[in-house]
Design an enzyme around this catalytic site. Structure first.
Site, PDB file in Angstrom:
ATOM      1  N   ARG A  46      57.395  24.434 -76.257  1.00 56.43           N
ATOM      2  CA  ARG A  46      56.678  25.582 -75.657  1.00 56.43           C
ATOM      3  C   ARG A  46      57.436  26.861 -76.001  1.00 56.43           C
ATOM      4  O   ARG A  46      56.856  27.872 -76.362  1.00 56.43           O
ATOM      5  CB  ARG A  46      56.534  25.418 -74.137  1.00 56.43           C
ATOM      6  CG  ARG A  46      55.998  26.681 -73.472  1.00 56.43           C
ATOM      7  CD  ARG A  46      55.451  26.514 -72.055  1.00 56.43           C
ATOM      8  NE  ARG A  46      56.055  25.473 -71.286  1.00 56.43           N
ATOM      9  CZ  ARG A  46      57.278  25.534 -70.709  1.00 56.43           C
ATOM     10  NH1 ARG A  46      58.010  26.634 -70.831  1.00 56.43           N
ATOM     11  NH2 ARG A  46      57.755  24.520 -70.044  1.00 56.43           N
ATOM     12  N   TYR A  98      34.669  42.888 -77.592  1.00 56.82           N
ATOM     13  CA  TYR A  98      34.269  41.474 -77.676  1.00 56.82           C
ATOM     14  C   TYR A  98      33.873  40.947 -76.282  1.00 56.82           C
ATOM     15  O   TYR A  98      34.577  41.226 -75.292  1.00 56.82           O
ATOM     16  CB  TYR A  98      35.436  40.669 -78.250  1.00 56.82           C
ATOM     17  CG  TYR A  98      35.195  39.182 -78.281  1.00 56.82           C
ATOM     18  CD1 TYR A  98      34.291  38.630 -79.177  1.00 56.82           C
ATOM     19  CD2 TYR A  98      35.853  38.328 -77.403  1.00 56.82           C
ATOM     20  CE1 TYR A  98      34.049  37.264 -79.194  1.00 56.82           C
ATOM     21  CE2 TYR A  98      35.623  36.961 -77.425  1.00 56.82           C
ATOM     22  CZ  TYR A  98      34.720  36.442 -78.320  1.00 56.82           C
ATOM     23  OH  TYR A  98      34.475  35.093 -78.339  1.00 56.82           O
ATOM     24  N   ASP A 170      42.843  45.181 -81.347  1.00 59.44           N
ATOM     25  CA  ASP A 170      42.286  43.889 -81.767  1.00 59.44           C
ATOM     26  C   ASP A 170      41.802  44.077 -83.206  1.00 59.44           C
ATOM     27  O   ASP A 170      40.815  44.769 -83.462  1.00 59.44           O
ATOM     28  CB  ASP A 170      41.135  43.499 -80.830  1.00 59.44           C
ATOM     29  CG  ASP A 170      40.505  42.152 -81.194  1.00 59.44           C
ATOM     30  OD1 ASP A 170      40.622  41.730 -82.366  1.00 59.44           O
ATOM     31  OD2 ASP A 170      39.866  41.539 -80.326  1.00 59.44           O
ATOM     32  N   LYS A 195      38.883  33.345 -86.641  1.00 57.04           N
ATOM     33  CA  LYS A 195      37.903  33.981 -87.524  1.00 57.04           C
ATOM     34  C   LYS A 195      38.438  34.010 -88.959  1.00 57.04           C
ATOM     35  O   LYS A 195      38.670  32.970 -89.539  1.00 57.04           O
ATOM     36  CB  LYS A 195      37.558  35.367 -86.980  1.00 57.04           C
ATOM     37  CG  LYS A 195      37.318  35.393 -85.446  1.00 57.04           C
ATOM     38  CD  LYS A 195      36.115  34.594 -84.997  1.00 57.04           C
ATOM     39  CE  LYS A 195      36.047  34.341 -83.500  1.00 57.04           C
ATOM     40  NZ  LYS A 195      36.144  35.502 -82.647  1.00 57.04           N
TER      41      LYS A 195
HETATM   42  C1  LIG Z   1      36.430  35.719 -81.247  1.00 57.07           C
HETATM   43  C2  LIG Z   1      37.068  36.983 -80.849  1.00 57.07           C
HETATM   44  C3  LIG Z   1      38.015  37.039 -79.809  1.00 57.07           C
HETATM   45  C4  LIG Z   1      38.380  35.804 -79.001  1.00 57.07           C
HETATM   46  O1  LIG Z   1      39.054  34.872 -79.772  1.00 57.07           O
HETATM   47  P1  LIG Z   1      38.975  33.262 -79.546  1.00 57.07           P
HETATM   48  O2  LIG Z   1      39.818  32.744 -80.649  1.00 57.07           O
HETATM   49  O3  LIG Z   1      37.535  32.867 -79.625  1.00 57.07           O
HETATM   50  O4  LIG Z   1      39.536  32.988 -78.186  1.00 57.07           O
HETATM   51  C5  LIG Z   1      38.611  38.245 -79.525  1.00 57.07           C
HETATM   52  N1  LIG Z   1      38.286  39.367 -80.207  1.00 57.07           N
HETATM   53  C6  LIG Z   1      37.370  39.380 -81.196  1.00 57.07           C
HETATM   54  C7  LIG Z   1      37.067  40.638 -81.913  1.00 57.07           C
HETATM   55  C8  LIG Z   1      36.733  38.193 -81.548  1.00 57.07           C
HETATM   56  O5  LIG Z   1      35.822  38.202 -82.536  1.00 57.07           O
END
Ligand SMILES: *Cc1c(COP(=O)(O)O)cnc(C)c1O
Length: 378
Positions: A46, A98, A170, A195
């Site tokens: 961890r 998001y 982000d 992604k």
């Molecule tokens: C998908 C996404 C998230 C969340 O991520 P997960 O891996 O699904 O938990 C956060 N920000 C953006 C812009 C996203 O496309």
């Protein structure tokens, strides 16, 4: 080192002990100590794991920060960042953030009295007006999801520094291949690595990079305390994905520009949202802070019925949430990714029922355009 080289040679490459050219999957939870507290840098997985560590070093290098962290999902990464705040702290956030981020701040973190105000961060004035005595951070996405709105990284970081606020970005949509917010003054950059970084629809993960030792120690304390870590198998898959990020993004963008231009001229499409179209309101700002426009396109076909028709007819675009993979994906944000946002709020933001979002993949652009042509035929 240039970007494509860095994606392959950044971080930790290979395994010193065996000469293996990839970092192996260290499927291990604990590590032998020679004496109490005397170890080779790892005590318990961890706290730290060599495969995860290699990924954390790689994303740190690729984003140009001080320290990297890998979490079990993008949401775990975002939640961990918010755990650096305390009750009664206030954060200013992009309004078409998001959907999952909106949900966690408005339905979970509010229980701990962490207060969030949503503003259109493409306007620095709007951000400035929202600053209160207890404001601790500005949290943005650029481009946003699904309207691809652009926020000026340099202008917001200047404001954040003046007012002593953390600036959190982000960077999921642009990827570190096209955009490195730390270079423009961001303090913390995060990714849903599910992604583009993973890129193959086979792993859920989150990555964070911070720009200082101090923030690094603070976030490591949270990562180790709260425990939302990424496992070694998924860390391995992400390292593998990141190696091809450059060529994937180049090809995805070449496809996207063709498709955006095609949609822009189609009479059945009232509006196209793509930051690479010169008439996009954020085109100039985005061009100044990123080296590419990415693979996300949204377009309005006028009604929920028409959108359903398009979804029904396409065969190469897979109807699915998520984005950033080798296969092209299609979705209707109002009914899918943004369904957790109340309808009135969606309409305020411009996320109409006829808005379709596509994540362009690596198929032949001609096939993708023929597919959309069939979908849009009246
Ligand atoms: C998908 C996404 C998230 C969340 O991520 P997960 O891996 O699904 O938990 C956060 N920000 C953006 C812009 C996203 O496309």
């Amino acid at each position: 080192m240039r970007k494509k080289t860095q994606l392959i040679h950044g971080g930790i490459t290979g395994d010193e002990q065996t000469g293996a050219v990839n970092v192996p999957i260290y499927q291990v939870s604990t590590y032998k100590q020679d004496a109490v507290g005397k170890h080779k840098g790892f005590e318990y997985s961890r706290t730290g794991n060599p495969t995860r560590h290699a990924l954390e070093e790689l994303i740190k290098d690729v984003e140009g920060g001080e320290r990297g962290f890998a979490f079990g999902s993008g949401m775990a990464a975002i939640t961990s960042i918010f755990m650096m705040f305390s009750a009664n702290d206030h954060v200013i956030m992009t309004d078409d953030v998001y959907g999952g981020t909106y949900r966690v701040v408005s339905k979970v973190l509010n229980r701990f009295n962490i207060e969030v105000t949503f503003v259109d961060t493409s306007s620095v004035d709007e951000i400035e007006k929202a600053i209160k005595p207890n404001t601790k951070a500005i949290y943005i996405e650029t481009p946003t999801n699904p309207l691809l709105k652009i926020t000026d990284l340099k202008a917001v970081s200047t404001l954040a520094k003046q007012r002593n606020l953390l600036f959190i970005v982000d960077n999921t949509f642009s990827t570190p291949y096209w955009q490195n917010p730390i270079k423009f003054g961001a303090d913390i950059v995060l990714h849903s690595a599910t992604k583009y970084l993973g890129g193959h629809s086979d792993v859920v993960a989150g990555l964070v990079v911070v720009n200082s030792e101090e923030l690094g120690n603070e976030l490591h304390f949270i990562q180790n305390s709260a425990g939302g870590i990424l496992g070694p198998q998924d860390a391995y898959l992400l390292i593998r994905g990141i190696k091809t990020l450059g060529i994937r993004m180049e090809e995805i963008e070449a496809n996207s520009i063709k498709i955006a231009n095609y949609l822009d001229e189609h009479s059945g499409v009232s509006k196209v949202f793509y930051p690479g179209l010169p008439d996009h309101p954020g085109f100039d700002v985005h061009t100044n802070q990123a080296t590419g426009y990415g693979g996300m396109i949204s377009f309005d076909v006028g009604s929920a019925e028409k959108a359903d028709e398009v979804l029904d007819r396409v065969k190469y675009f897979t109807l699915a949430e998520s984005l950033g993979a080798v296969e092209s994906l299609i979705s209707v944000p109002a009914k899918m990714t943004h369904a957790s946002i109340p309808k009135e709020r969606r309409e305020e933001l411009g996320i109409t029922d006829g808005l379709i979002r596509i994540s362009v993949g690596l198929e032949d652009a001609e096939d993708l355009i023929e597919d959309l042509e069939a979908g849009l035929k009246s």
